[in-house]
Motif scaffolding. Structure first.
Motif, PDB file in Angstrom:
ATOM      1  N   GLU A  15       0.793  -1.228   0.000  1.00 44.68           N
ATOM      2  CA  GLU A  15       0.000   0.000   0.000  1.00 44.68           C
ATOM      3  C   GLU A  15       0.828   1.282   0.000  1.00 44.68           C
ATOM      4  OE1 GLU A  15      -2.409  -0.834   3.368  1.00 44.68           O
ATOM      5  OE2 GLU A  15      -3.364  -2.521   2.322  1.00 44.68           O
ATOM      6  N   ASN A  16       2.042   1.219   0.547  1.00 44.19           N
ATOM      7  CA  ASN A  16       2.750   2.475   0.769  1.00 44.19           C
ATOM      8  C   ASN A  16       4.035   2.668  -0.017  1.00 44.19           C
ATOM      9  OD1 ASN A  16       1.644   1.499   3.795  1.00 44.19           O
ATOM     10  ND2 ASN A  16       0.996   3.515   3.066  1.00 44.19           N
ATOM     11  N   VAL A  17       4.613   1.537  -0.453  1.00 47.45           N
ATOM     12  CA  VAL A  17       5.959   1.637  -1.017  1.00 47.45           C
ATOM     13  C   VAL A  17       5.973   1.280  -2.488  1.00 47.45           C
ATOM     14  CG1 VAL A  17       8.369   0.935  -0.741  1.00 47.45           C
ATOM     15  CG2 VAL A  17       6.833   0.916   1.237  1.00 47.45           C
ATOM     16  N   GLY A  18       6.702   2.043  -3.269  1.00 47.32           N
ATOM     17  CA  GLY A  18       6.970   1.663  -4.644  1.00 47.32           C
ATOM     18  C   GLY A  18       8.447   1.377  -4.804  1.00 47.32           C
ATOM     19  N   PHE A  19       8.771   0.249  -5.451  1.00 47.23           N
ATOM     20  CA  PHE A  19      10.176  -0.135  -5.621  1.00 47.23           C
ATOM     21  C   PHE A  19      10.587  -0.039  -7.083  1.00 47.23           C
ATOM     22  CE2 PHE A  19       9.518  -2.508  -1.641  1.00 47.23           C
ATOM     23  CZ  PHE A  19      10.705  -2.259  -0.990  1.00 47.23           C
ATOM     24  N   VAL A  20      11.829   0.427  -7.287  1.00 46.60           N
ATOM     25  CA  VAL A  20      12.431   0.356  -8.625  1.00 46.60           C
ATOM     26  C   VAL A  20      13.810  -0.283  -8.442  1.00 46.60           C
ATOM     27  CG1 VAL A  20      13.299   1.664 -10.600  1.00 46.60           C
ATOM     28  CG2 VAL A  20      11.219   2.411  -9.425  1.00 46.60           C
ATOM     29  N   PHE A  21      14.070  -1.334  -9.242  1.00 45.15           N
ATOM     30  CA  PHE A  21      15.304  -2.091  -9.029  1.00 45.15           C
ATOM     31  C   PHE A  21      16.287  -1.871 -10.158  1.00 45.15           C
ATOM     32  CE2 PHE A  21      11.521  -4.552  -7.856  1.00 45.15           C
ATOM     33  CZ  PHE A  21      11.629  -4.508  -6.487  1.00 45.15           C
ATOM     34  N   GLN A  22      17.550  -2.226  -9.879  1.00 45.33           N
ATOM     35  CA  GLN A  22      18.585  -2.074 -10.901  1.00 45.33           C
ATOM     36  C   GLN A  22      18.256  -2.897 -12.142  1.00 45.33           C
ATOM     37  OE1 GLN A  22      22.535  -3.137  -9.640  1.00 45.33           O
ATOM     38  NE2 GLN A  22      23.431  -2.495 -11.573  1.00 45.33           N
ATOM     39  N   ASP A  44       3.316   6.415  -1.039  1.00 45.43           N
ATOM     40  CA  ASP A  44       3.855   7.556  -0.291  1.00 45.43           C
ATOM     41  C   ASP A  44       5.360   7.622  -0.458  1.00 45.43           C
ATOM     42  OD1 ASP A  44       1.292   8.016   0.645  1.00 45.43           O
ATOM     43  OD2 ASP A  44       1.562   6.559   2.267  1.00 45.43           O
ATOM     44  N   VAL A  45       5.948   6.464  -0.715  1.00 41.33           N
ATOM     45  CA  VAL A  45       7.403   6.392  -0.777  1.00 41.33           C
ATOM     46  C   VAL A  45       7.821   5.682  -2.058  1.00 41.33           C
ATOM     47  CG1 VAL A  45       9.471   5.669   0.455  1.00 41.33           C
ATOM     48  CG2 VAL A  45       7.342   6.023   1.719  1.00 41.33           C
ATOM     49  N   LEU A  46       8.823   6.204  -2.726  1.00 39.86           N
ATOM     50  CA  LEU A  46       9.389   5.535  -3.894  1.00 39.86           C
ATOM     51  C   LEU A  46      10.845   5.233  -3.585  1.00 39.86           C
ATOM     52  CD1 LEU A  46       8.982   4.626  -6.845  1.00 39.86           C
ATOM     53  CD2 LEU A  46       9.745   6.912  -7.549  1.00 39.86           C
ATOM     54  N   LEU A  47      11.188   3.948  -3.597  1.00 34.83           N
ATOM     55  CA  LEU A  47      12.554   3.552  -3.272  1.00 34.83           C
ATOM     56  C   LEU A  47      13.200   2.981  -4.518  1.00 34.83           C
ATOM     57  CD1 LEU A  47      11.829   1.769   0.144  1.00 34.83           C
ATOM     58  CD2 LEU A  47      12.576   4.144  -0.239  1.00 34.83           C
TER      59      LEU A  47
END
Lengths: 787, 252
Positions: free
Chosen positions: B104-111, B177-180
């Motif tokens: 619900e809160n985090v979006g991840f982008v990976f190498q 809310d957060v993009l990591l």
């Protein structure tokens, strides 16, 4: 140890689950192969050495009475190397503890033990002496069934006279590896025995001085049996010969040959299925491993290992897996084969059955294992080995996927992304999904086969002994009597109903085929022995036609409406042509049927009877047996219960025991296929699954997606497996049927159900194991490493 | 001697609005076993991130930046210390709560993008929007990263940069809310790297998504509000940028 070999062992340990699954499936196939082959070799060797050391005859003739001098003329026939004449008589025995009479055959022994045909093996005691009146040897099975020891006395009626015999020896004969009463189909050790007495005594006791009624011959090298038989028949016909026959028509010999044939069938088809499945499992596991080891392969090559060395390394890995399976299968198969040989030894009576370790079988087994291994590595290895190191160092590009035509449909649009992933995985590699389903289907089919034996046996018992044969006891007269003998039986207190039959030995000929069998004349409207067709409908016994058992019809290749030539082998020995008017479904025995009156006309005699089917008042059965014992014209009584037991002890037990193995193996395959499949899906998609976990999918959701493929493969596999099982059982019923015995094709719904449930359970167990792996999925490393 | 994180200066809210911090990271230590060796990945890191912050984490391999990102993303839990997200300690979360936190809160982008190869661009995004609470449509998300033309292409039919932009669309479609982002341009050439960074930058500016980007590439620092350099598990330096450069102006 070389480092590369150490890597091999560690890789093997890393993939131990899959390696074990492959090895186990392979072991099943090898085990069945080794079991069947080693049993066959052991039985065949026991048979051959027994036949040759104890001079089992090649040709047999039964006749009424011929003078001894005729034997010399028989010996002069070209191709005959030895001929023995004997006297054989029927016996009725009054055995303590048995109300019904037992029957037996008493066979004359030559005056010396040297050189004669069909020599006896003396298990205990000594030979009957020529000068001592009433000394006999008893067949081992009968002795065991009754606890008879040398020194015991036996009362028996021979040619209408009650006599006392003294048992001095316990013996076995190559003529009676399967010891059945003439005309009976299954052994009944308690009610039928074989006895041997010195020739001169039996001659005297049966008014056969200077004569014989049985002749056995051995042929020299290169002899033509057909020609010898032709000459014998011409020579002996005036003496009441029922026609000479070879071992092919000798009941015991044929029974053993049939068993050997079945073992050969068992040694080919089931192992082929198992090995095929193992090769397939190996192939998918192996290809997956090569993909995972791309970088390692590149590294090895970068360090200067040649293509050959790298290929050898991976071949060694596969060789270790298949050798584990192969050697395990050899051990398991030897153990099963030893047990199997012992079981055969219980109803095929050899003096010794030794389980043979034939090295060739094991060599073939290992070659088969390696062959499955070679099939397993085929395809995958070449492409990987040819990779240029630098190329292999780079991660593989994303797998190619395409949309399928049906994705344009509204139905497809309603699917979730995770369902699409499952579907695309399947149609991206339809061949693999198909093969996985096929693997599941085969294990399902093998499970059905496992239960087929049981279904067939119980149906057979129900059909034959519940619907067709409804008598309690069957009386055989010493010779054919006139019809009123039946009224005499009917009058015995406790006999509810007596129905006559007339049995006549005949040779039936159709074109180049001929068979020796009995025609049984039956009264129309009989209730105690009904002829049924395959739909369990009663076939009326009327008119002049012959009703053949389906077994006989197949052997002669005739159908309803055809005419067959019938050579009657008794009385006036007429040769007639008779039309086949019906086919009766029978699973055992070589019989044909006719209306009693019509048979009488064919024989040129009035209504005569050979015996009767009785239904008894169960409370009074024992007094009926006592009454029957006192009638000298009653040669024997057989009881349905005993017949069924004989059947269960011989063939049925064997089939039911095989069922256990089959079910065990099928479960192994099912788990092997499903687990390997799920395991490979997991390792191929570990990164996808970890990604899904990272972006917020729960373990349950991820597992469901992974297991979705498994579920589809399983659910498609099960109905296909039902069809394969149906086909395999149909095939089994044909392949396992022999001339003497036919296995009905019957499959109960419960057998399908059982197979389906076992497969589902195997899937669930595999699913649970994989779910454990999902639980331990390393989320962080999955994001970094590209595999 | 590296400065103790306790003495690290407090951070102002770059947007100027008074907002409660999204993340409050307090003396976080992470020790894990690598084989039989204890690795101190983080040694008492403290940090606050507010809504709309754009932070770049710099550092050598093994400096602890990935560990920090993983802990913030709920992939890992601290050995000691607290990580408060919107006031709740995510170290106390159950496995299931962590999953839903990520969902619900985090979006991840990976190498390496980590796209699902069997799903098209649109479907990869839909994978997330189907389970999210208040997502944008996959088409909107892909439009935001400039991939309107490539909706129905499979990953194998897309270039690396395009794949990474799909991954960004997938990460922001749920309006997290957060993009990591962990090395989002690590596998890309300069040109495509810029396109990817532009997508990240737009998300941060337009949607106000708190964004943390791990990189080896110090050039990227210029587009952040703050640049945090980690070394040996500690915060070695914090640099605040007076002016954020747009990605196209970064000097490579």
């Amino acid at each position: 140890m070389k480092t590369l070999n150490r890597k091999l062992l560690r890789d093997l340990y890393g993939m131990r689950g899959q390696a074990l699954a492959v090895a186990a499936v392979l072991a099943c196939g090898i085990a069945v192969f080794v079991m069947s082959m080693s049993t066959m070799v052991s039985i065949r060797s026991a048979k051959e050495s027994y036949y040759s050391a104890y001079r089992f005859a090649d040709i047999f003739v039964l006749l009424k009475r011929a003078p001894n001098r005729l034997v010399e003329r028989v010996r002069e026939i070209e191709g005959v190397s030895a001929a023995d004449h004997r006297v054989i008589q029927a016996l009725t025995l009054d055995m303590p503890g048995m109300n019904e009479p037992a029957t037996g055959r008493i066979i004359s022994l030559p005056e010396t033990e040297r050189g004669g045909l069909n020599a006896l093996y003396l298990r205990a005691g000594r030979w009957p002496e020529v000068e001592r009146e009433g000394e006999i040897a008893v067949s081992e099975t009968f002795a065991l069934a009754h606890g008879i020891q040398p020194g015991d006395r036996i009362k028996a009626t021979l040619r209408g006279r009650l006599r006392d015999f003294t048992v001095v020896g316990i013996a076995l004969s190559p003529e009676y590896l399967i010891q059945t009463e003439p005309g009976a189909f299954f052994p009944d050790d308690k009610r039928f025995g074989v006895f041997w007495i010195r020739h001169r005594q039996l001659e005297a006791a049966s008014d056969m001085e200077g004569a014989f009624n049985d002749l056995t011959l051995r042929l020299g090298r290169g002899a033509m049996p057909e020609e010898v038989i032709r000459q014998l028949d011409r020579l002996l016909e005036p003496y009441g010969s029922t026609g000479a026959y070879t071992r092919d028509d000798h009941y015991s010999a044929r029974f053993v040959e049939d068993e050997l044939k079945q073992l050969r069938t068992m040694a080919t088809i089931p192992p082929a299925i198992f090995l095929g499945v193992a090769a397939f499992l190996l192939n998918i596991s192996f290809r997956r491993m090569l993909v995972l080891q791309r970088e390692q392969i590149a590294t090895l090559k970068a360090f200067g290992y040649t293509n050959g060395e790298v290929a050898l390394h991976y071949c060694k890995l596969v060789a270790v897996i298949v050798l584990i399976g192969g050697i395990g299968g050899c051990l398991l198969g030897s153990w099963m084969g030893k047990g199997n040989t012992e079981v055969y030894g219980e109803f095929i009576h050899f003096p010794f059955t030794e389980y043979l370790f034939d090295l060739r079988i094991y060599l073939i087994a290992i070659v088969l294992s390696l062959g499955a291994g070679a099939l397993g590595v085929s395809g995958g290895l070449n492409a990987t080995i040819k990779l240029v190191p630098a190329e292999a160092m780079r991660p593989e590009p994303p797998a190619k996927y395409r949309s399928a035509a049906f994705e344009k449909t509204a139905w497809y649009a309603s699917l979730t992304q995770t369902t699409r992933m499952v579907l695309r995985e399947i149609y991206r590699r339809p061949l693999r999904a198909f093969l996985m389903s096929l693997g599941v289907a085969f294990s399902c089919g093998i499970l059905i086969i496992g239960n087929f034996g049981k279904d067939a046996i119980y149906y057979l018992i129900d059909f034959q002994y519940g619907l067709a044969e409804r008598d309690d006891a069957r009386i055989q007269f010493v010779e054919a009597l006139s019809y009123p003998a039946i009224y005499e039986l009917d009058a015995i207190e406790g006999v509810i109903r007596a129905e006559p039959f007339r049995a006549v030995p005949v040779k039936m000929i159709k074109g180049p085929r001929e068979e020796r069998l009995s025609v049984i004349g039956m009264a129309e409207g009989g209730e105690l022995y009904r002829l049924l067709d395959e739909n369990e409908q009663v076939i009326p016994v009327r008119g002049d036609g012959l009703i053949l058992s389906t077994v006989v019809a197949d052997l002669l290749q005739v159908s309803v409406g055809d005419e067959v030539e019938v050579h009657i082998l008794e009385g006036e020995r007429r040769k007639v042509r008779v039309k086949v008017s019906g086919l009766v479904a029978e699973f055992s025995g070589m019989s044909s049927y006719m209306n009693l009156e019509a048979l009488g006309r064919l024989l040129g005699e009035g209504r005569s009877v050979s015996g009767a089917y009785l239904s008894l008042d169960s409370d009074q059965a024992e007094s009926v047996f006592v009454a029957l014992k006192q009638r000298p014209r009653v040669a024997g009584v057989s009881l349905k219960q005993a017949t069924m037991k004989g059947f269960m002890d011989s063939i049925a037990e064997n089939i039911l025991r095989m069922r256990l193995f089959n079910v065990g193996f099928a479960i192994t395959i099912a788990i092997g296929v499903i687990y390997s499949g799920a395991r490979i899906s997991f390792s191929e998609r570990g990164r996808d699954l970890a990604t899904l976990r990272v972006i917020g999918f729960t373990r349950g959701e991820v597992s469901r997606m992974l297991l979705g493929e498994l579920a589809i493969v399983t659910l498609v596999g099960i109905p296909v497996g039902f069809a394969i099982g149906y086909g395999l059982c149909l095939w089994m019923s044909v392949a396992m049927s022999s001339d003497l015995f036919r296995i009905p094709f019957v499959l109960n719904l419960s057998s399908y159900g059982f197979a389906g449930v076992v497969i589902l359970m195997a899937s669930v167990v595999s699913g649970l194991i994989i779910q454990q792996k999902v639980k331990h999925l390393n989320l962080v490393s999955a994001l970094k490493v590209r595999d | 001697m590296l400065p103790d994180t306790d003495n690290a200066p407090g951070f102002h809210n770059p947007s100027g609005a008074v907002a409660a911090p999204v993340f409050e990271i307090d003396s976080v230590t992470k020790v894990y076993l690598q084989g039989e060796v204890e690795v101190h990945a983080l040694r008492g890191v403290s940090l606050e991130l507010s809504k709309g912050d754009f932070v770049v984490l710099l550092g050598q391999s093994g400096s602890g930046k990935s560990t920090l990102l993983n802990i913030m993303g709920g992939l890992d839990t601290p050995t000691e210390g607290r990580v408060l997200y919107a006031g709740r300690d995510i170290g106390e979360f159950s496995e299931r709560e962590l999953t839903f936190y990520r969902r619900e809160n985090v979006g991840f982008v990976f190498q390496f993008y980590n796209l699902i190869p069997s799903l098209t661009a649109r479907e990869n995004v839909a994978l997330v929007t189907e389970v999210a609470l208040d997502p944008m449509t996959p088409e909107d998300a892909l439009a935001l990263v400039g991939l309107t033309e490539r909706l129905d292409h499979f990953p194998s039919q897309l270039s690396g940069g395009e794949q990474q932009r799909v991954a960004i669309a997938r990460a922001i479609a749920k309006q997290p809310d957060v993009l990591l982002c962990d090395e989002p341009t690590g596998a890309l050439d300069v040109e495509t790297g810029v396109a990817v960074l532009e997508a990240i930058d737009r998300v941060n500016r337009d949607l106000g998504t708190t964004t943390a980007v791990i990189t080896h590439n110090a050039v990227i620092s210029d587009m952040a509000h703050r640049v945090i350099t980690l070394s040996d598990g500690r915060i070695a330096r914090v640099q605040e940028n007076e002016k954020r450069l747009p990605p196209s102006d970064l000097k490579w």
